[in-house]
Design a protein around this motif. Structure first.
Motif, PDB file in Angstrom:
ATOM      1  N   SER A  95     -16.178   7.509 -10.153  1.00 18.66           N
ATOM      2  CA  SER A  95     -15.581   8.417 -11.142  1.00 18.66           C
ATOM      3  C   SER A  95     -16.476   9.625 -11.391  1.00 18.66           C
ATOM      4  O   SER A  95     -15.992  10.747 -11.581  1.00 18.66           O
ATOM      5  N   ARG A  98     -16.218  11.996  -8.460  1.00 19.92           N
ATOM      6  CA  ARG A  98     -14.898  12.638  -8.534  1.00 19.92           C
ATOM      7  C   ARG A  98     -14.907  13.752  -9.581  1.00 19.92           C
ATOM      8  O   ARG A  98     -14.317  14.810  -9.378  1.00 19.92           O
ATOM      9  N   ASP A 191     -10.644  12.994  -0.370  1.00 20.02           N
ATOM     10  CA  ASP A 191     -10.673  11.567  -0.720  1.00 20.02           C
ATOM     11  C   ASP A 191     -11.504  10.781   0.299  1.00 20.02           C
ATOM     12  O   ASP A 191     -12.293   9.900  -0.068  1.00 20.02           O
ATOM     13  N   LEU A 194     -15.223  11.491  -0.205  1.00 16.39           N
ATOM     14  CA  LEU A 194     -15.770  10.731  -1.332  1.00 16.39           C
ATOM     15  C   LEU A 194     -16.003   9.269  -0.944  1.00 16.39           C
ATOM     16  O   LEU A 194     -17.057   8.694  -1.255  1.00 16.39           O
TER      17      LEU A 194
END
Length: 202
Positions: A95, A98, A191, A194
């Motif tokens: 998180s 992100r 995505d 990450l």
């Protein structure tokens, strides 16, 4: 005493006017950089929009790169404050990374494609003008601190080097953003990036 007060008041007024002029120039320069890119930006258009003489630009900013340097400082401070606020929530590392991505992409939206590329080019340029203040990049430092917290919790491998990992993560993110622009595949690539970044630290 009255003379001293008048002198101090006059200096305060001059300083305030100088700051207002600098802010007008800054706003006009950023608008012109968004339109044309820094290299092709017209100083004449900037001073015209700001309503000042041509030489006034160079009084405040010796080169166009100095405008970008000031913009970099302001934007990094803005992002660092928002990231530091988010970090207080003690979110997990996925998180947290992100959030860093979202903040950098928010910067890209604010600056526009041309200025964002110029911003990053100066960010890493070996010929960038020397900064008046510390040349540390606060987001890197803050991301490194969050990776260190994750390592202390056992969420990453014990041999992870937080500062190196933060640098690799942000450099890779910047490269991905400036090479994909508005590609339809961009969301999936980010995505995947990450996910791979997180796997590399386990």
């Amino acid at each position: 005493m009255a003379v001293a007060n008048r002198t101090a008041d006059a200096k305060t007024t001059r300083d305030a006017k100088r700051l207002q002029t600098r802010e007008r120039l800054m706003g006009a320069a950023v608008a012109e950089f968004k339109r044309a890119g820094m290299a092709d930006a017209d100083v004449g258009a900037i001073v015209g929009a700001a309503g000042v003489a041509h030489g006034t630009f160079f009084f405040h900013f010796p080169t166009k790169e100095h405008v970008l340097l000031e913009l970099e400082r302001r934007e990094e401070d803005r992002i660092a404050k928002r990231f530091a606020q988010f970090a207080k929530s003690d979110a997990d590392l996925p998180s947290t990374l992100r959030e860093a991505v979202d903040l950098v992409m928010g910067l890209e939206r604010r600056l526009g494609v041309l200025l964002f590329k110029d911003f990053l080019a100066l960010h890493f340029s070996p010929t960038r003008p020397p900064a008046e203040e510390s040349d540390d990049h606060p987001l890197i430092v803050l991301v490194a601190a969050e990776i260190e917290k994750a390592r202390a919790r056992g969420d990453t491998a014990s041999d992870v080097t937080p500062m190196n990992s933060a640098i690799y993560f942000l450099l890779g993110l910047y490269a991905l953003l400036i090479t994909t622009d508005d590609s339809p595949a961009r969301t999936g690539l980010i995505d995947d990036y990450l996910a791979r970044t997180l796997r590399s630290m386990r």
